[in-house]
Design a protein around this motif. Structure first.
Motif, PDB file in Angstrom:
ATOM      1  N   ALA A  94      29.369  43.476  -9.618  1.00 12.22           N
ATOM      2  CA  ALA A  94      29.663  43.072 -11.036  1.00 12.22           C
ATOM      3  C   ALA A  94      29.746  41.748 -11.103  1.00 12.22           C
ATOM      4  N   ASP A  95      30.592  41.097 -10.418  1.00 16.77           N
ATOM      5  CA  ASP A  95      30.854  39.791 -10.542  1.00 16.77           C
ATOM      6  C   ASP A  95      29.632  38.928 -10.464  1.00 16.77           C
ATOM      7  N   ARG A  96      28.753  39.165  -9.559  1.00 21.12           N
ATOM      8  CA  ARG A  96      27.470  38.375  -9.280  1.00 21.12           C
ATOM      9  C   ARG A  96      26.644  38.659 -10.619  1.00 21.12           C
ATOM     10  N   ARG A  97      26.617  39.691 -11.138  1.00 23.38           N
ATOM     11  CA  ARG A  97      25.758  40.200 -12.323  1.00 23.38           C
ATOM     12  C   ARG A  97      26.271  39.397 -13.653  1.00 23.38           C
ATOM     13  N   ALA A  98      27.701  39.248 -13.562  1.00 26.47           N
ATOM     14  CA  ALA A  98      28.403  38.431 -14.681  1.00 26.47           C
ATOM     15  C   ALA A  98      27.953  37.041 -14.642  1.00 26.47           C
ATOM     16  N   ARG A  99      28.119  36.371 -13.373  1.00 28.32           N
ATOM     17  CA  ARG A  99      27.628  35.031 -13.063  1.00 28.32           C
ATOM     18  C   ARG A  99      26.431  34.877 -13.485  1.00 28.32           C
ATOM     19  N   GLU A 100      25.544  35.620 -13.073  1.00 34.10           N
ATOM     20  CA  GLU A 100      24.004  35.431 -13.340  1.00 34.10           C
ATOM     21  C   GLU A 100      23.704  35.683 -15.149  1.00 34.10           C
ATOM     22  N   LYS A 101      24.237  36.450 -15.629  1.00 33.39           N
ATOM     23  CA  LYS A 101      24.334  36.720 -17.169  1.00 33.39           C
ATOM     24  C   LYS A 101      24.749  35.276 -17.587  1.00 33.39           C
ATOM     25  N   ALA A 102      25.999  34.861 -17.171  1.00 35.07           N
ATOM     26  CA  ALA A 102      26.416  33.580 -17.931  1.00 35.07           C
ATOM     27  C   ALA A 102      25.659  32.430 -17.611  1.00 35.07           C
ATOM     28  N   ALA A 103      25.088  32.428 -16.394  1.00 35.02           N
ATOM     29  CA  ALA A 103      24.230  31.220 -15.970  1.00 35.02           C
ATOM     30  C   ALA A 103      22.956  31.364 -16.970  1.00 35.02           C
ATOM     31  N   ALA A 104      22.214  32.539 -17.170  1.00 33.46           N
ATOM     32  CA  ALA A 104      21.119  32.792 -18.015  1.00 33.46           C
ATOM     33  C   ALA A 104      21.285  32.456 -19.566  1.00 33.46           C
ATOM     34  N   ARG A 105      22.564  32.748 -19.906  1.00 32.25           N
ATOM     35  CA  ARG A 105      22.685  32.320 -21.395  1.00 32.25           C
ATOM     36  C   ARG A 105      23.017  30.999 -21.539  1.00 32.25           C
TER      37      ARG A 105
ATOM     38  N   VAL B 194      17.537  40.452 -24.790  1.00 38.96           N
ATOM     39  CA  VAL B 194      18.479  41.004 -23.994  1.00 38.96           C
ATOM     40  C   VAL B 194      19.846  40.129 -24.199  1.00 38.96           C
ATOM     41  N   HIS B 195      19.761  38.808 -24.285  1.00 38.22           N
ATOM     42  CA  HIS B 195      20.831  38.160 -24.395  1.00 38.22           C
ATOM     43  C   HIS B 195      21.610  37.896 -26.083  1.00 38.22           C
ATOM     44  N   PHE B 196      20.230  37.530 -26.896  1.00 34.33           N
ATOM     45  CA  PHE B 196      20.483  37.503 -28.145  1.00 34.33           C
ATOM     46  C   PHE B 196      19.621  38.271 -28.964  1.00 34.33           C
ATOM     47  N   PRO B 197      20.223  38.859 -29.958  1.00 42.75           N
ATOM     48  CA  PRO B 197      19.238  39.810 -30.774  1.00 42.75           C
ATOM     49  C   PRO B 197      18.153  38.998 -31.637  1.00 42.75           C
ATOM     50  N   ASP B 198      18.321  37.744 -32.245  1.00 45.01           N
ATOM     51  CA  ASP B 198      17.756  37.033 -32.887  1.00 45.01           C
ATOM     52  C   ASP B 198      18.127  35.641 -32.886  1.00 45.01           C
ATOM     53  N   LYS B 199      17.478  34.734 -33.784  1.00 44.96           N
ATOM     54  CA  LYS B 199      17.748  33.498 -33.967  1.00 44.96           C
ATOM     55  C   LYS B 199      19.073  33.112 -34.610  1.00 44.96           C
ATOM     56  N   ASP B 200      19.553  33.716 -35.364  1.00 41.93           N
ATOM     57  CA  ASP B 200      20.752  33.403 -36.105  1.00 41.93           C
ATOM     58  C   ASP B 200      21.961  33.968 -35.280  1.00 41.93           C
TER      59      ASP B 200
END
Length: 217
Positions: free
Chosen positions: A4-15, A52-58
Motif C-alpha cells: 500500500a505504501d509503495r502504491r501511494a508513493r508511485e501514485k504521488a510520483a506519477a501525479r 486516472v489521476h485527473f478527470p479533466d484539465k480544470d
C-alpha cells in the motif's frame, strides 16, 4: 515497504510528473492551447492513465494552482517570527522574489500565465485566510503597520499598500525571469536589486520620524 505504501508513493510520483509536464506546457503555450493528450504525451503516459489521476484539465489546473500557492505560502514562513510588522512585510517581499528566482516555471505559471478564476469553493476556503493565502498574509502585515501608525496618511488602505508592495516584488522578479539573460544590460544581482527596491518603497511609505531598525547603508 508494504504494498500500500509503495502504491501511494508511485501514485504521488506519477501525479508530480504529470503536474510538472502540464506546468511546462501551460507556461510555454498557454492554457487554451494545451490538451490532456499533449500533457499525457509530455509526461510519457497514455491518455487513459492520465485520466486516472485527473478527470479533466480544470481539475489538473486547480491542483497545480493549489500546489504552487502552497509552496509560495510556505516560503513566507521565514517572516512569521518577525515581530516588527514593517520588517515582516519586507521579509515577505524578499521571500517572494527568492521564490520566483528559485522556481521560475512555478512563478510563470502562477503570475504570468492567464488563467480562469478558481471555483468559488476554492475561493471561499483560501481567500482572506493568511494561513493559506500568501496575499492575505502580506495584507495582514500591512494592516498591522497601519494600525501601529507606521505609514503616512496616504498609505492607510491595506489593499492598496499590499498591491504596491506586490507590484514592487513582481516587477523585479518578472524583469529578471524574462529579460535576465539579455546581453546588452550589465545586470546586477537580482536579489540585491529587489531588496533595495523593496526597502525604498517601504521607507517611502513610513510616517515622518519612523525609521526602520534594519535600514541598509
Amino acid at each position: 515497504m508494504p504494498p500500500a505504501d509503495r502504491r501511494a508513493r508511485e501514485k504521488a510520483a506519477a501525479r508530480g510528473k504529470i503536474l510538472s509536464a502540464a506546468r511546462d506546457l501551460f507556461v510555454r503555450d498557454g492554457l487554451e492551447h494545451v490538451t490532456m493528450r499533449r500533457i499525457a504525451d509530455a509526461a510519457e503516459y497514455t491518455a487513459p492513465a492520465l485520466y486516472v489521476h485527473f478527470p479533466d484539465k480544470d481539475a489538473l489546473i486547480e491542483e497545480l494552482c493549489r500546489d504552487d500557492c502552497c509552496m509560495l505560502r510556505e516560503a513566507f514562513g521565514v517572516a512569521e517570527c518577525i515581530a516588527d510588522p514593517v520588517e515582516r512585510l519586507l521579509e515577505i517581499g524578499r521571500a517572494y522574489v527568492r521564490f520566483a528566482l528559485d522556481h521560475p516555471h512555478h512563478y510563470r505559471f502562477m503570475f504570468m500565465t492567464p488563467k480562469p478564476p478558481p471555483p468559488e469553493a476554492v475561493l471561499s476556503t483560501v481567500r482572506d485566510n493568511p494561513d493559506l493565502d500568501g496575499y492575505a498574509f502580506m495584507r495582514q502585515a500591512v494592516s498591522e503597520c497601519i494600525r501601529a501608525g507606521r505609514f503616512k496618511p496616504g498609505y492607510r488602505d491595506p489593499e492598496r499598500v499590499a498591491q504596491i508592495c506586490w507590484a514592487a516584488a513582481h516587477s523585479v522578479a518578472s524583469l529578471y525571469i524574462i529579460h535576465g539573460t539579455c546581453p546588452w544590460v550589465r545586470w546586477r544581482d537580482p536579489l540585491e536589486t529587489a531588496y533595495r527596491l523593496l526597502e525604498a518603497v517601504t521607507d517611502g511609505m513610513l510616517a515622518p520620524g519612523d525609521a526602520r531598525k534594519g535600514v541598509s547603508a
